[in-house]
Design an enzyme around this catalytic site. Structure first.
Site, short mmCIF file in Angstrom:
data_model
loop_
_atom_site.label_atom_id
_atom_site.label_comp_id
_atom_site.label_asym_id
_atom_site.label_seq_id
_atom_site.Cartn_x
_atom_site.Cartn_y
_atom_site.Cartn_z
N GLU B 38 0.86 -1.19 0.00
CA GLU B 38 0.00 0.00 0.00
C GLU B 38 0.90 1.24 0.00
O GLU B 38 1.93 1.27 0.70
CB GLU B 38 -0.83 -0.05 1.29
N LYS B 109 -9.55 1.88 -2.08
CA LYS B 109 -9.76 1.20 -0.80
C LYS B 109 -11.15 1.47 -0.22
O LYS B 109 -11.52 2.63 -0.01
CB LYS B 109 -8.68 1.64 0.19
N CYS B 142 -4.87 -3.47 2.54
CA CYS B 142 -4.66 -3.51 3.99
C CYS B 142 -5.93 -3.85 4.78
O CYS B 142 -6.38 -4.97 4.73
CB CYS B 142 -4.03 -2.20 4.45
#
Lengths: 273, 273
Positions: B38, B109, B142
């Protein structure tokens, strides 16, 4: 409050002896909520639907539930235990939640494993959470753990503790329950059995290692793999009701359901063989 | 085919150097699909939205994506890597999927962690699976791992491999990915960073241990916690497309969506604090 399990070693078909031994262990288990294995009273390795019928019981009037109601009242505990529920010619791999006041709730296994599909009818009622005063209890049976949907739904319905009756034969569940409890921030009691069964040319070795799992990737108790055992642990119900992970994240509120529609879409996905 | 990761140690704000080092590592990584952490080009510990703006790039024209396209073409590999995508005054914690033919896909995300909620706009597009020829790739970033919904949706959409770009600071993800891959029967590459950042009175220590996870609760590779590292593994795509667990259970088909409606119900659950 304290939660606990009885890890038993049933003898196939010997309901009276299996229940009697389990009741003795319940008397020695210092917990307010006690979880027993899947099909703790009958054994697991069925070879015909006829056997299932013979060992089934009605709820709450069957002898196993009656025995559990008696000990629950005597010890002032709640008990979750697996048995075959017979209802209108259907046979469910079920678990009863027995309260000290004599009331009984039933969960019918939703995700049937392997040959259970031949012997049992699939659960026909939603996952449900029961408020027992000291905490809110959700129920799963064995293979339900494999589907993250099971415990997620119980968490969404407010469960503090998941009572997980099991007859595990694979080695994966115990570690996976750490993830399950972390992702939902709740406690679980996985009550597994020990011993083995050999019937009709088939063999099952049950893996024991019954477990009480905490919400922070922590194990509160893990039993051995081969013997009968009683396990208990103290839990903090208020801690799992607070779903704040940090100053910015609240676990269940942070789910983004506008992107989750595939989870309930008919015919979604499935890889091709 | 082979999948792999680059575990890097970015220097905050030094995009040119971070990208240059990563490209060198890509040249040394023997895999068809390579996953980077990330925000691998910028670092993670932002202290203002202004900083985010300054280090953001458009896609596919930004310099980081351009550099990745160049090495992807040169090495004939697919690359998934995290960066800040700027689009119409919005700033996404995003990951690009760069193909050797120059085409670029973007994932934004969906589940933002902690102060990311202050700096980034939340992902506004569904989880998507991309067919890259050798396999079908889903992307998560993540904290998406914490929500079982993320990978379940990618599995339902046919993913064989989940490319998981990460900047992990908690110790839980790596073990949880074993459960995630088991419950969905697919592979995952978690590319984490190493090193630490100290900015504006805040501190992050990144936990490394980048991991390639198999579908049977098996680790194919786990990196160390402190150094830059390259990891690769061979995978069997056909094996994860066959979702049969045994003669009676087929993983995704056995989901019982008629009991899953709570998963997408507005305002469902959440414990009370």
């Amino acid at each position: 409050m304290r939660i606990g399990f009885i890890q038993t070693k049933p003898v196939f078909g010997h309901v009276e002896g299996n229940v009697e031994r389990a009741v003795k262990m319940i008397h020695r288990c210092d917990a307010d909520l006690i979880v027993l294995p899947e099909l703790f009273n009958t054994g697991y390795l069925f070879t015909s639907r006829e056997e299932v019928r013979e060992l089934s019981e009605t709820v709450p009037k069957g002898r196993t539930t009656e025995a559990l109601r008696e000990v629950a009242a005597e010890r002032n505990v709640h008990i979750v235990a697996g048995l075959i529920e017979r209802s209108r010619r259907k046979y469910y791999n079920a678990a009863v939640l027995v309260s000290p006041d004599g009331s009984v709730e039933t969960y019918r296994k939703i995700h049937l494993f392997h040959e259970e599909k031949l012997w049992f009818d699939p659960g026909d009622r939603p996952f449900t959470v029961y408020d027992i005063g000291s905490c809110r209890v959700g129920i799963m049976i064995c293979f339900d753990w494999f589907f993250p949907e099971s415990m997620r739904i119980l968490a969404l319905k407010g469960a503090d503790v998941v009572a997980h009756c099991a007859n595990l034969v694979m080695p994966f569940c115990q570690d996976a329950m750490i993830t399950r409890c972390l992702e939902n921030r709740l406690y679980a009691v996985t009550a597994n059995r020990v011993g083995s069964e050999k019937r009709g040319g088939k063999f099952c070795l049950y893996t024991g290692r019954s477990q009480i799992t905490g919400p922070q990737a922590n194990l509160l108790y893990r039993a051995g793999a081969g013997e009968e055992e009683i396990g208990t642990a103290a839990i903090d119900v208020a801690a799992v009701r607070d779903k704040r992970l940090n100053a910015h994240n609240v676990l269940l509120d942070d789910r983004r359901i506008e992107f989750y529609s595939d989870l309930t879409a008919p015919g979604a996905g499935a890889g091709d063989a």
